[in-house]
Design an enzyme around this catalytic site. Structure first.
Site, mmCIF file in Angstrom:
data_model
loop_
_atom_site.group_PDB
_atom_site.id
_atom_site.type_symbol
_atom_site.label_atom_id
_atom_site.label_comp_id
_atom_site.label_asym_id
_atom_site.label_seq_id
_atom_site.Cartn_x
_atom_site.Cartn_y
_atom_site.Cartn_z
ATOM 1 N N ARG A 149 -0.698 -1.595 -2.120
ATOM 2 C CA ARG A 149 0.439 -0.671 -2.288
ATOM 3 C C ARG A 149 1.300 -1.187 -3.418
ATOM 4 O O ARG A 149 1.562 -2.387 -3.515
ATOM 5 C CB ARG A 149 1.266 -0.599 -0.999
ATOM 6 C CG ARG A 149 2.567 0.152 -1.189
ATOM 7 C CD ARG A 149 3.265 0.455 0.098
ATOM 8 N NE ARG A 149 2.541 1.478 0.845
ATOM 9 C CZ ARG A 149 3.011 2.032 1.966
ATOM 10 N NH1 ARG A 149 4.168 1.644 2.472
ATOM 11 N NH2 ARG A 149 2.321 2.961 2.584
ATOM 12 N N ARG A 153 3.426 0.475 9.107
ATOM 13 C CA ARG A 153 2.192 1.065 9.602
ATOM 14 C C ARG A 153 0.981 0.831 8.725
ATOM 15 O O ARG A 153 -0.085 0.437 9.203
ATOM 16 C CB ARG A 153 2.327 2.605 9.696
ATOM 17 C CG ARG A 153 2.827 3.140 10.970
ATOM 18 C CD ARG A 153 3.557 4.441 10.671
ATOM 19 N NE ARG A 153 4.676 4.101 9.812
ATOM 20 C CZ ARG A 153 5.845 3.680 10.267
ATOM 21 N NH1 ARG A 153 6.076 3.610 11.528
ATOM 22 N NH2 ARG A 153 6.823 3.321 9.430
ATOM 23 N N THR A 154 1.129 1.131 7.442
ATOM 24 C CA THR A 154 -0.073 1.134 6.610
ATOM 25 C C THR A 154 -0.676 -0.271 6.564
ATOM 26 O O THR A 154 -1.871 -0.461 6.764
ATOM 27 C CB THR A 154 0.243 1.656 5.197
ATOM 28 O OG1 THR A 154 0.851 2.933 5.344
ATOM 29 C CG2 THR A 154 -1.009 1.798 4.360
ATOM 30 N N LYS A 206 6.316 -14.236 -10.938
ATOM 31 C CA LYS A 206 6.283 -15.110 -12.120
ATOM 32 C C LYS A 206 5.849 -14.336 -13.361
ATOM 33 O O LYS A 206 5.715 -14.907 -14.436
ATOM 34 C CB LYS A 206 5.288 -16.259 -11.904
ATOM 35 C CG LYS A 206 5.585 -17.158 -10.728
ATOM 36 C CD LYS A 206 4.507 -18.251 -10.658
ATOM 37 C CE LYS A 206 4.650 -19.088 -9.412
ATOM 38 N NZ LYS A 206 3.463 -19.964 -9.235
ATOM 39 N N HIS A 224 -1.307 8.883 -1.586
ATOM 40 C CA HIS A 224 -1.450 7.992 -0.420
ATOM 41 C C HIS A 224 -2.670 8.461 0.375
ATOM 42 O O HIS A 224 -2.554 9.050 1.445
ATOM 43 C CB HIS A 224 -0.172 8.079 0.421
ATOM 44 C CG HIS A 224 -0.019 7.012 1.457
ATOM 45 N ND1 HIS A 224 -1.054 6.189 1.860
ATOM 46 C CD2 HIS A 224 1.069 6.652 2.192
ATOM 47 C CE1 HIS A 224 -0.587 5.361 2.799
ATOM 48 N NE2 HIS A 224 0.688 5.618 3.005
#
Ligand code: NCD
Length: 304
Positions: free
Chosen positions: A101, A51-52, A80, A129
């Site tokens: 995120r 969703r986000t 890396k 959030h």
């Protein structure tokens, strides 16, 4: 720089304005379809999301902008050994705004210090959030007509649930709010949220394990998933994962005008039989999330 790392960076007036703009976008989407023409959003997702990420990307596309990014840190140079600071400094050369995120708490804050463009926290570990909170506030406003004088029950994983922490911080600024914190002992709300927000501001709250006993007083029931990815051992997760399962029988003593929320994804904590209950608002939260993210992107890019 205009960033959104913590929901408290927005005043309640700014939140009211974002809600107003989101409601206007919902009513008149055509007025907004070129607002971000020639602008690029980068979605940097170092942790899973449906969703986000997709709602950020759809928000930018619906504003006429473009989207770049990655949804798997293994396909980025993080694998890396590149630092977050370097990654965002590079992305800042390509894009106009970043939604990030990350599993590490504070990573989006670090990113905001190095990107040179606005950074939005799209979830940092078990911490915060803020854009889910904006979606939640818009939903509450639409369902209840107000953000004050509400008894809000949070149920499930209140320890690791970042959406819970951000929404408690945001709602603690309105008059007449009471929280009922329903969880097993192991998943109680962290002391820092209780001390720095609830006790500090004198917000009434009670902690209980008993969802059935709490139910009749609730205006809002915010269910949450037990956050499997934050557990150190699987046995604890398995023991706790089905602590609460909301089904129609458990709603017998609930108010007629209860609003049932959940940030999703749902695992077992709400039975699908609840989905058709008119009080279920969790798929409305999804819809609202896109509109409020459109409003937020415009605000952070300084677009009227
Ligand atoms: C939440 C999250 O990522 O914190 N999901 C979301 O963004 N809607 C809730 C969760 O994962 O349980």
């Amino acid at each position: 720089m205009n960033n959104l790392i913590d929901i408290l960076e927005l005043s309640t007036e700014e939140i009211d304005k974002l809600i107003e703009v989101a409601q206007d976008i919902m009513a008149h989407p055509d007025n907004y379809y070129e607002k971000c023409k020639n602008k690029k959003l980068a979605t940097l997702f170092f942790e899973p999301s449906t969703r986000t990420r997709l709602s950020f990307e759809t928000a930018m596309l619906d504003l006429g902008g473009k989207v770049i990014g990655f949804s798997d840190s293994n396909s980025s140079s993080a694998s890396k050994g590149e630092s977050v600071a370097d990654t965002v400094r590079v992305v800042g050369c390509y894009a106009d705004i970043i939604a990030m995120r990350h599993p590490k708490e504070g990573a989006p804050l670090v990113a905001s210090m190095h990107a040179g463009i606005p950074v939005i926290n799209a979830g940092d570990g078990g911490h915060n959030h803020p854009t889910q909170t904006l979606a939640d506030l818009l939903t509450i406003k639409n369902e209840k007509g107000r953000l004050n004088n509400l008894t809000v029950g949070f149920c499930g994983d209140l320890k690791f649930g970042r959406t819970v922490h951000s929404l408690i911080n945001a709602m603690s600024r309105y008059e007449g709010i009471k929280f009922v914190l329903i969880s097993p002992d192991e998943l109680k709300l962290p002391s820092y949220v209780k001390n720095e927000t609830l006790r500090e501001k004198g917000i009434p709250f009670e902690e209980t394990k008993d969802l059935a006993a709490a139910m009749p007083q609730l205006d809002i029931l915010y269910m949450t998933r037990v956050q499997k990815e934050r557990f150190f051992n699987e046995e604890d997760y398995i023991r706790l994962k089905d602590s609460y399962i909301l089904n129609p029988e458990k709603l017998v003593n609930a108010r007629e005008d209860l609003t049932i929320m959940h940030p999703l994804p749902r695992v077992n904590e709400i039975s699908v039989a609840v989905d058709d209950d008119p009080r279920a608002a969790y798929f409305k939260q999804v819809k609202n999330g896109k509109f409020i993210r459109m409003a937020l992107i415009m605000k952070l890019l300084g677009i009227e």
